[in-house]
Design a protein around this motif. Structure first.
Motif, short mmCIF file in Angstrom:
data_model
loop_
_atom_site.label_atom_id
_atom_site.label_comp_id
_atom_site.label_asym_id
_atom_site.label_seq_id
_atom_site.Cartn_x
_atom_site.Cartn_y
_atom_site.Cartn_z
N LYS A 174 1.13 -1.24 0.04
CA LYS A 174 0.12 -0.02 -0.01
C LYS A 174 0.91 1.29 0.09
O LYS A 174 2.16 1.06 0.22
N GLN A 175 0.11 2.42 -0.43
CA GLN A 175 1.09 3.75 -0.41
C GLN A 175 1.41 4.22 0.84
O GLN A 175 0.33 4.26 1.96
N VAL A 176 2.51 4.41 1.32
CA VAL A 176 2.82 5.00 2.52
C VAL A 176 4.05 6.18 2.27
O VAL A 176 4.84 6.41 1.12
N VAL A 177 3.79 7.39 3.28
CA VAL A 177 4.64 8.46 3.09
C VAL A 177 5.57 8.47 4.38
O VAL A 177 4.93 8.46 5.40
N GLU A 178 6.79 8.53 4.41
CA GLU A 178 7.66 8.59 5.72
C GLU A 178 8.60 9.65 5.45
O GLU A 178 9.13 10.11 4.46
N LYS A 188 8.92 8.42 10.22
CA LYS A 188 7.75 8.68 10.93
C LYS A 188 6.76 8.96 9.68
O LYS A 188 7.12 9.43 8.70
N ALA A 189 5.54 8.26 9.85
CA ALA A 189 4.57 8.43 8.69
C ALA A 189 4.00 9.73 8.72
O ALA A 189 3.80 10.42 9.78
N ILE A 190 3.86 10.14 7.48
CA ILE A 190 3.41 11.48 7.25
C ILE A 190 1.87 11.66 6.65
O ILE A 190 1.54 10.61 6.12
N GLU A 191 1.20 12.42 7.35
CA GLU A 191 -0.33 12.40 6.84
C GLU A 191 -0.58 13.46 5.52
O GLU A 191 0.19 14.35 5.52
N VAL A 192 -1.09 12.92 4.60
CA VAL A 192 -1.08 13.57 3.40
C VAL A 192 -2.40 13.84 2.94
O VAL A 192 -3.43 13.19 3.03
N PRO A 193 -2.62 14.90 2.18
CA PRO A 193 -4.04 15.51 1.79
C PRO A 193 -4.67 14.43 0.95
O PRO A 193 -3.73 14.07 -0.11
N LYS A 194 -5.89 14.39 1.01
CA LYS A 194 -6.44 13.04 0.13
C LYS A 194 -6.51 13.53 -1.28
O LYS A 194 -6.40 12.64 -2.01
N PHE A 224 1.98 22.21 -4.35
CA PHE A 224 2.26 21.79 -3.01
C PHE A 224 3.84 22.19 -2.42
O PHE A 224 4.66 22.19 -3.19
N ALA A 225 3.68 22.27 -1.17
CA ALA A 225 4.79 22.48 -0.45
C ALA A 225 4.87 21.71 0.91
O ALA A 225 3.73 21.69 1.51
N PHE A 226 6.08 21.18 1.45
CA PHE A 226 5.99 20.48 2.36
C PHE A 226 7.12 21.41 3.61
O PHE A 226 8.33 21.21 3.14
N ASP A 227 6.51 21.69 4.48
CA ASP A 227 7.36 22.25 5.60
C ASP A 227 8.20 21.22 6.42
O ASP A 227 7.57 20.60 7.07
N PHE A 233 2.11 19.64 5.03
CA PHE A 233 2.05 19.94 3.48
C PHE A 233 1.07 21.25 3.49
O PHE A 233 0.11 21.52 4.65
N ARG A 234 1.25 22.16 2.62
CA ARG A 234 0.22 23.01 2.36
C ARG A 234 0.16 23.45 0.71
O ARG A 234 1.24 22.87 0.18
N ARG A 235 -0.94 24.03 0.49
CA ARG A 235 -1.21 24.52 -1.01
C ARG A 235 -0.37 25.75 -1.20
O ARG A 235 -0.66 26.64 -0.28
N MET A 236 0.27 26.29 -2.27
CA MET A 236 0.62 27.48 -2.52
C MET A 236 -0.16 27.94 -3.81
O MET A 236 -0.44 27.01 -4.74
N SER A 237 -0.17 29.23 -4.09
CA SER A 237 -0.88 29.95 -5.30
C SER A 237 -0.06 29.59 -6.47
O SER A 237 1.24 29.46 -6.47
#
Length: 386
Positions: A174-178, A188-194, A224-227, A233-237
Protein backbone atom coordinates in the motif's frame (compact mmCIF):
# COMPACT_ATOMS: atom_id res chain seq x y z
CA UNK A 1 58.86 41.66 16.21
CA UNK A 2 55.11 41.61 16.70
CA UNK A 3 53.12 38.52 15.89
CA UNK A 4 51.49 38.99 12.49
CA UNK A 5 49.66 35.69 12.39
CA UNK A 6 45.92 35.94 11.79
CA UNK A 7 43.90 34.30 14.60
CA UNK A 8 42.41 30.95 13.66
CA UNK A 9 38.83 32.00 14.42
CA UNK A 10 39.14 34.87 11.92
CA UNK A 11 40.45 32.52 9.23
CA UNK A 12 37.62 30.08 9.93
CA UNK A 13 35.08 32.89 9.49
CA UNK A 14 36.69 33.84 6.18
CA UNK A 15 36.74 30.21 5.02
CA UNK A 16 33.05 29.81 5.86
CA UNK A 17 32.22 32.34 3.12
CA UNK A 18 34.28 30.69 0.39
CA UNK A 19 32.95 28.20 -2.18
CA UNK A 20 33.79 24.53 -1.72
CA UNK A 21 35.97 24.53 -4.82
CA UNK A 22 38.26 27.17 -3.30
CA UNK A 23 38.36 25.45 0.10
CA UNK A 24 39.64 22.24 -1.45
CA UNK A 25 42.69 24.16 -2.67
CA UNK A 26 43.47 25.22 0.91
CA UNK A 27 43.53 21.64 2.23
CA UNK A 28 47.18 21.38 1.15
CA UNK A 29 48.26 24.34 3.33
CA UNK A 30 48.56 22.27 6.50
CA UNK A 31 47.18 19.18 8.23
CA UNK A 32 45.23 21.46 10.54
CA UNK A 33 43.37 23.25 7.74
CA UNK A 34 42.82 20.00 5.91
CA UNK A 35 41.23 18.53 9.04
CA UNK A 36 38.97 21.58 9.57
CA UNK A 37 37.79 21.73 5.97
CA UNK A 38 37.21 18.02 5.39
CA UNK A 39 36.46 16.57 8.83
CA UNK A 40 35.13 19.28 11.17
CA UNK A 41 31.34 18.92 11.24
CA UNK A 42 30.91 22.25 13.06
CA UNK A 43 32.78 24.08 10.32
CA UNK A 44 30.73 22.26 7.67
CA UNK A 45 27.48 23.36 9.38
CA UNK A 46 28.71 26.95 9.67
CA UNK A 47 29.68 26.93 6.00
CA UNK A 48 26.28 25.52 5.00
CA UNK A 49 24.42 28.07 7.16
CA UNK A 50 26.34 30.95 5.56
CA UNK A 51 25.48 29.60 2.10
CA UNK A 52 21.77 29.42 3.00
CA UNK A 53 21.76 33.00 4.30
CA UNK A 54 23.14 34.37 1.03
CA UNK A 55 20.61 35.64 -1.48
CA UNK A 56 21.85 33.51 -4.38
CA UNK A 57 22.32 29.80 -4.86
CA UNK A 58 25.76 28.29 -4.35
CA UNK A 59 27.95 26.64 -6.93
CA UNK A 60 25.59 24.31 -8.78
CA UNK A 61 26.70 21.08 -10.38
CA UNK A 62 24.93 18.45 -12.47
CA UNK A 63 25.32 14.77 -11.64
CA UNK A 64 25.17 12.57 -14.77
CA UNK A 65 25.09 8.80 -14.51
CA UNK A 66 24.16 5.49 -16.04
CA UNK A 67 25.04 1.91 -15.07
CA UNK A 68 28.70 2.34 -16.04
CA UNK A 69 29.59 5.98 -15.44
CA UNK A 70 29.12 8.73 -12.91
CA UNK A 71 30.36 12.30 -13.25
CA UNK A 72 29.50 15.87 -12.29
CA UNK A 73 29.80 19.10 -14.28
CA UNK A 74 29.87 22.76 -13.22
CA UNK A 75 26.65 24.40 -14.41
CA UNK A 76 27.24 28.11 -13.96
CA UNK A 77 28.72 29.89 -16.96
CA UNK A 78 31.35 30.65 -18.17
CA UNK A 79 32.70 27.38 -16.74
CA UNK A 80 30.00 25.14 -18.18
CA UNK A 81 31.30 23.03 -21.04
CA UNK A 82 34.92 23.32 -19.91
CA UNK A 83 36.34 19.79 -19.57
CA UNK A 84 38.45 20.95 -16.62
CA UNK A 85 35.28 21.33 -14.53
CA UNK A 86 34.06 17.76 -15.19
CA UNK A 87 34.75 15.36 -12.33
CA UNK A 88 34.64 11.60 -12.69
CA UNK A 89 33.14 10.24 -9.49
CA UNK A 90 33.27 6.89 -7.77
CA UNK A 91 30.17 6.15 -5.77
CA UNK A 92 31.17 4.35 -2.52
CA UNK A 93 28.09 2.11 -2.53
CA UNK A 94 27.63 1.56 -6.28
CA UNK A 95 27.41 -2.08 -7.38
CA UNK A 96 26.48 -4.31 -10.32
CA UNK A 97 22.95 -3.06 -11.04
CA UNK A 98 23.85 0.54 -10.35
CA UNK A 99 22.17 3.23 -8.30
CA UNK A 100 19.31 5.68 -8.60
CA UNK A 101 19.83 9.24 -7.34
CA UNK A 102 16.54 10.46 -5.88
CA UNK A 103 16.99 14.03 -4.63
CA UNK A 104 19.45 16.54 -3.21
CA UNK A 105 19.42 19.20 -0.53
CA UNK A 106 22.19 21.39 0.91
CA UNK A 107 24.85 19.41 -0.95
CA UNK A 108 23.68 15.97 0.22
CA UNK A 109 22.22 13.45 -2.23
CA UNK A 110 19.76 10.69 -1.31
CA UNK A 111 20.19 7.52 -3.35
CA UNK A 112 19.13 3.88 -3.62
CA UNK A 113 21.38 0.88 -4.28
CA UNK A 114 19.34 -1.79 -6.09
CA UNK A 115 21.81 -4.57 -5.24
CA UNK A 116 21.08 -4.36 -1.53
CA UNK A 117 18.78 -7.13 -0.29
CA UNK A 118 17.53 -4.73 2.37
CA UNK A 119 16.78 -2.04 -0.28
CA UNK A 120 18.78 0.56 1.62
CA UNK A 121 18.78 4.28 1.06
CA UNK A 122 22.04 6.23 1.28
CA UNK A 123 22.88 9.86 2.03
CA UNK A 124 25.98 10.94 0.10
CA UNK A 125 28.00 14.11 -0.37
CA UNK A 126 29.50 13.96 -3.90
CA UNK A 127 31.88 16.82 -3.10
CA UNK A 128 33.61 15.15 -0.14
CA UNK A 129 32.79 11.45 -0.58
CA UNK A 130 31.05 11.30 2.82
CA UNK A 131 28.12 8.84 3.00
CA UNK A 132 25.77 7.17 5.44
CA UNK A 133 23.54 4.14 5.03
CA UNK A 134 19.92 4.58 6.11
CA UNK A 135 18.27 1.18 6.68
CA UNK A 136 14.95 0.01 8.13
CA UNK A 137 12.38 1.98 6.20
CA UNK A 138 8.96 0.79 5.05
CA UNK A 139 9.03 2.03 1.44
CA UNK A 140 10.06 -0.54 -1.16
CA UNK A 141 13.20 0.52 -3.04
CA UNK A 142 13.72 -2.57 -5.21
CA UNK A 143 13.09 -0.45 -8.33
CA UNK A 144 12.89 3.33 -8.90
CA UNK A 145 9.32 2.95 -10.13
CA UNK A 146 8.07 1.93 -6.70
CA UNK A 147 9.10 5.30 -5.28
CA UNK A 148 6.53 7.99 -6.09
CA UNK A 149 8.03 11.22 -4.77
CA UNK A 150 10.80 12.36 -2.45
CA UNK A 151 12.84 15.28 -1.16
CA UNK A 152 15.37 16.22 1.50
CA UNK A 153 16.92 19.20 3.29
CA UNK A 154 18.94 20.38 6.27
CA UNK A 155 17.48 22.46 9.13
CA UNK A 156 20.23 24.58 10.69
CA UNK A 157 18.11 25.73 13.66
CA UNK A 158 17.71 22.16 14.94
CA UNK A 159 20.85 20.69 13.32
CA UNK A 160 18.75 18.04 11.61
CA UNK A 161 18.66 16.53 8.13
CA UNK A 162 15.29 15.25 6.95
CA UNK A 163 14.50 12.88 4.09
CA UNK A 164 10.91 12.37 2.87
CA UNK A 165 9.99 9.45 0.62
CA UNK A 166 6.67 8.12 -0.66
CA UNK A 167 6.00 4.79 -2.34
CA UNK A 168 4.67 1.28 -1.96
CA UNK A 169 5.19 -0.51 1.32
CA UNK A 170 7.49 -3.54 1.16
CA UNK A 171 5.04 -6.12 2.54
CA UNK A 172 1.47 -4.88 2.10
CA UNK A 173 2.23 -2.87 -1.09
CA UNK A 174 0.00 0.00 0.00
CA UNK A 175 1.06 3.62 -0.49
CA UNK A 176 3.01 5.08 2.45
CA UNK A 177 4.75 8.41 3.07
CA UNK A 178 7.56 8.57 5.63
CA UNK A 179 10.07 11.15 6.76
CA UNK A 180 13.41 10.46 8.38
CA UNK A 181 14.76 12.76 11.08
CA UNK A 182 18.48 12.06 11.11
CA UNK A 183 18.96 13.63 14.53
CA UNK A 184 16.22 11.51 16.13
CA UNK A 185 17.06 8.45 13.96
CA UNK A 186 13.33 7.88 13.43
CA UNK A 187 11.17 7.17 10.39
CA UNK A 188 7.78 8.80 10.93
CA UNK A 189 4.55 8.36 8.95
CA UNK A 190 3.25 11.58 7.37
CA UNK A 191 -0.41 12.49 6.85
CA UNK A 192 -1.00 13.48 3.23
CA UNK A 193 -3.96 15.48 1.82
CA UNK A 194 -6.37 13.05 0.17
CA UNK A 195 -6.86 15.24 -2.91
CA UNK A 196 -3.13 15.34 -3.72
CA UNK A 197 -1.24 13.33 -6.34
CA UNK A 198 2.50 13.94 -6.67
CA UNK A 199 5.36 12.39 -8.61
CA UNK A 200 9.08 13.19 -8.86
CA UNK A 201 11.73 15.07 -6.89
CA UNK A 202 10.83 17.81 -4.39
CA UNK A 203 12.55 21.17 -4.94
CA UNK A 204 14.12 22.62 -1.77
CA UNK A 205 13.68 26.32 -0.98
CA UNK A 206 13.34 28.12 2.37
CA UNK A 207 13.51 24.82 4.29
CA UNK A 208 10.46 23.49 2.46
CA UNK A 209 10.01 20.97 -0.35
CA UNK A 210 7.94 21.88 -3.41
CA UNK A 211 6.19 19.73 -5.99
CA UNK A 212 3.96 20.41 -8.96
CA UNK A 213 1.15 17.93 -8.43
CA UNK A 214 -2.38 17.22 -9.58
CA UNK A 215 -5.68 17.82 -7.80
CA UNK A 216 -7.25 14.35 -7.86
CA UNK A 217 -10.89 15.39 -8.25
CA UNK A 218 -10.47 18.23 -10.74
CA UNK A 219 -7.31 17.21 -12.58
CA UNK A 220 -5.84 20.71 -12.26
CA UNK A 221 -2.14 21.27 -11.61
CA UNK A 222 -1.46 22.34 -8.01
CA UNK A 223 1.67 23.63 -6.30
CA UNK A 224 2.28 21.74 -3.04
CA UNK A 225 4.83 22.55 -0.35
CA UNK A 226 6.02 20.54 2.64
CA UNK A 227 7.46 22.42 5.63
CA UNK A 228 10.42 20.34 6.87
CA UNK A 229 10.34 21.91 10.36
CA UNK A 230 6.57 21.59 10.95
CA UNK A 231 6.29 18.41 8.84
CA UNK A 232 3.09 19.64 7.22
CA UNK A 233 1.83 19.92 3.63
CA UNK A 234 0.28 23.11 2.29
CA UNK A 235 -0.96 24.45 -1.03
CA UNK A 236 0.63 27.48 -2.67
CA UNK A 237 -0.84 29.89 -5.18
CA UNK A 238 -0.25 29.35 -8.90
CA UNK A 239 0.16 31.97 -11.65
CA UNK A 240 -2.84 32.63 -13.87
CA UNK A 241 -2.08 31.61 -17.45
CA UNK A 242 -3.21 34.32 -19.84
CA UNK A 243 -2.69 32.45 -23.11
CA UNK A 244 -3.19 28.89 -24.26
CA UNK A 245 -4.50 25.97 -22.19
CA UNK A 246 -1.22 24.10 -21.75
CA UNK A 247 -0.57 23.45 -18.05
CA UNK A 248 2.78 23.71 -16.29
CA UNK A 249 5.21 20.81 -16.62
CA UNK A 250 7.69 21.35 -13.82
CA UNK A 251 9.28 23.42 -11.10
CA UNK A 252 12.78 24.75 -10.41
CA UNK A 253 14.64 27.46 -8.46
CA UNK A 254 16.51 30.40 -9.98
CA UNK A 255 20.04 31.53 -9.04
CA UNK A 256 18.35 34.35 -7.12
CA UNK A 257 16.46 31.79 -5.02
CA UNK A 258 13.05 32.41 -6.56
CA UNK A 259 10.57 29.62 -7.18
CA UNK A 260 9.95 29.04 -10.92
CA UNK A 261 7.35 27.11 -12.91
CA UNK A 262 7.78 26.18 -16.56
CA UNK A 263 5.79 24.67 -19.41
CA UNK A 264 7.09 23.20 -22.67
CA UNK A 265 5.15 24.12 -25.80
CA UNK A 266 6.12 21.85 -28.67
CA UNK A 267 6.10 23.10 -32.25
CA UNK A 268 2.65 21.83 -33.28
CA UNK A 269 0.95 23.33 -30.19
CA UNK A 270 2.89 26.57 -30.50
CA UNK A 271 1.99 26.87 -34.18
CA UNK A 272 -1.72 26.27 -33.50
CA UNK A 273 -2.08 28.74 -30.62
CA UNK A 274 0.57 31.36 -31.31
CA UNK A 275 1.21 31.18 -35.05
CA UNK A 276 4.94 30.45 -34.68
CA UNK A 277 6.99 27.48 -35.86
CA UNK A 278 9.43 27.16 -32.97
CA UNK A 279 9.02 25.13 -29.80
CA UNK A 280 9.44 27.07 -26.58
CA UNK A 281 9.58 27.02 -22.79
CA UNK A 282 7.53 29.56 -20.84
CA UNK A 283 9.14 30.41 -17.51
CA UNK A 284 7.21 32.01 -14.61
CA UNK A 285 8.87 33.31 -11.44
CA UNK A 286 7.56 33.98 -7.92
CA UNK A 287 9.47 37.17 -7.10
CA UNK A 288 8.46 37.14 -3.41
CA UNK A 289 8.09 33.80 -1.68
CA UNK A 290 4.50 32.78 -0.84
CA UNK A 291 3.09 36.03 -2.28
CA UNK A 292 0.69 34.96 -5.01
CA UNK A 293 0.57 38.36 -6.69
CA UNK A 294 4.35 38.27 -7.22
CA UNK A 295 4.09 35.57 -9.93
CA UNK A 296 5.36 37.09 -13.20
CA UNK A 297 6.03 35.66 -16.63
CA UNK A 298 9.82 35.82 -16.64
CA UNK A 299 10.66 34.82 -20.20
CA UNK A 300 9.87 32.67 -23.24
CA UNK A 301 12.77 30.55 -24.46
CA UNK A 302 12.47 29.66 -28.15
CA UNK A 303 14.04 26.60 -29.76
CA UNK A 304 14.30 25.64 -33.42
CA UNK A 305 14.94 22.19 -34.90
CA UNK A 306 13.66 20.32 -31.85
CA UNK A 307 13.41 16.63 -32.92
CA UNK A 308 10.16 14.71 -32.57
CA UNK A 309 11.82 11.95 -30.55
CA UNK A 310 12.56 14.31 -27.65
CA UNK A 311 11.25 13.07 -24.30
CA UNK A 312 12.55 15.71 -21.89
CA UNK A 313 13.33 19.42 -22.15
CA UNK A 314 13.67 21.24 -18.83
CA UNK A 315 15.55 24.18 -17.26
CA UNK A 316 18.67 23.13 -15.35
CA UNK A 317 19.74 26.57 -14.13
CA UNK A 318 17.90 29.90 -14.37
CA UNK A 319 20.41 32.79 -14.33
CA UNK A 320 20.19 36.56 -14.68
CA UNK A 321 21.23 36.69 -18.33
CA UNK A 322 20.33 33.22 -19.62
CA UNK A 323 18.88 29.81 -18.80
CA UNK A 324 20.61 26.47 -19.15
CA UNK A 325 18.19 23.88 -20.57
CA UNK A 326 18.72 20.12 -20.64
CA UNK A 327 17.53 18.22 -23.70
CA UNK A 328 17.08 14.44 -23.72
CA UNK A 329 16.02 12.43 -26.78
CA UNK A 330 15.58 8.73 -27.50
CA UNK A 331 18.16 8.65 -30.30
CA UNK A 332 20.86 11.28 -29.75
CA UNK A 333 23.20 12.36 -26.95
CA UNK A 334 21.79 14.40 -24.07
CA UNK A 335 22.64 18.08 -24.48
CA UNK A 336 22.63 21.29 -22.46
CA UNK A 337 21.61 24.44 -24.31
CA UNK A 338 22.24 27.91 -22.91
CA UNK A 339 19.64 30.35 -24.22
CA UNK A 340 19.76 34.12 -23.74
CA UNK A 341 16.60 36.05 -23.01
CA UNK A 342 16.83 37.67 -26.44
CA UNK A 343 16.20 34.23 -27.93
CA UNK A 344 19.79 33.59 -29.04
CA UNK A 345 21.29 30.15 -28.37
CA UNK A 346 24.63 31.01 -26.75
CA UNK A 347 26.15 27.54 -26.56
CA UNK A 348 25.36 23.84 -26.79
CA UNK A 349 27.28 21.09 -25.01
CA UNK A 350 26.93 17.31 -25.04
CA UNK A 351 26.28 15.91 -21.56
CA UNK A 352 26.29 12.13 -22.00
CA UNK A 353 24.57 9.36 -23.94
CA UNK A 354 20.82 9.59 -24.46
CA UNK A 355 20.10 7.05 -21.69
CA UNK A 356 21.79 9.00 -18.90
CA UNK A 357 20.01 10.31 -15.82
CA UNK A 358 20.73 13.60 -14.09
CA UNK A 359 20.34 15.43 -10.78
CA UNK A 360 21.36 18.97 -9.84
CA UNK A 361 23.03 19.68 -6.50
CA UNK A 362 24.84 22.51 -4.74
CA UNK A 363 28.35 21.94 -3.47
CA UNK A 364 28.75 21.84 0.31
CA UNK A 365 30.92 20.29 3.03
CA UNK A 366 27.91 19.10 5.03
CA UNK A 367 28.23 15.77 6.82
CA UNK A 368 25.90 14.08 9.30
CA UNK A 369 26.85 13.36 12.89
CA UNK A 370 26.22 10.02 14.57
CA UNK A 371 23.52 10.10 17.23
CA UNK A 372 23.01 7.49 19.95
CA UNK A 373 19.25 7.92 20.26
CA UNK A 374 17.45 5.37 18.11
CA UNK A 375 13.71 4.83 17.76
CA UNK A 376 12.46 1.74 19.57
CA UNK A 377 10.45 0.69 16.52
CA UNK A 378 13.26 1.36 14.04
CA UNK A 379 16.43 0.34 15.84
CA UNK A 380 19.36 0.25 13.46
CA UNK A 381 23.10 0.62 13.24
CA UNK A 382 24.04 3.27 10.75
CA UNK A 383 27.02 2.37 8.59
CA UNK A 384 29.30 5.06 7.26
CA UNK A 385 32.71 5.69 5.81
CA UNK A 386 35.23 6.93 8.34
Amino acid sequence: MSDKHIPEDIIVRIFSRLPVKSLFRFTCLSKRWCSIILSDSNFAKSHSKTAVEQQTRGFCRLLLYDRRRLSSSELKTPLFGDDSTVRKLSCPFRQRRGIFLLCSGNGLVCAVNFDDDDENFYIWNPSTGFFKQVPHHRVSASTPYGITYHGCGYLSATDDFKFLVAGKEKKEKKQVVEILSWRAQVWKAIEVPKDMFIECNGILLNEALHWLGVHVSGGDKVLFAFDLAKEEFRRMSMPILDEGDKLFDGITVSMGKCLCLYRFLEGSYFRKHFGEQNSCIDLWMMREYEVGDSWTKFCRLRFSNIPRHIYKLRPLLVMEDSTLVGKWTYKTDAEAIRVGYDGVVLETNVLMDSGCRSLEYEESLLRLDDYDKVSSCHKSKVRSNK
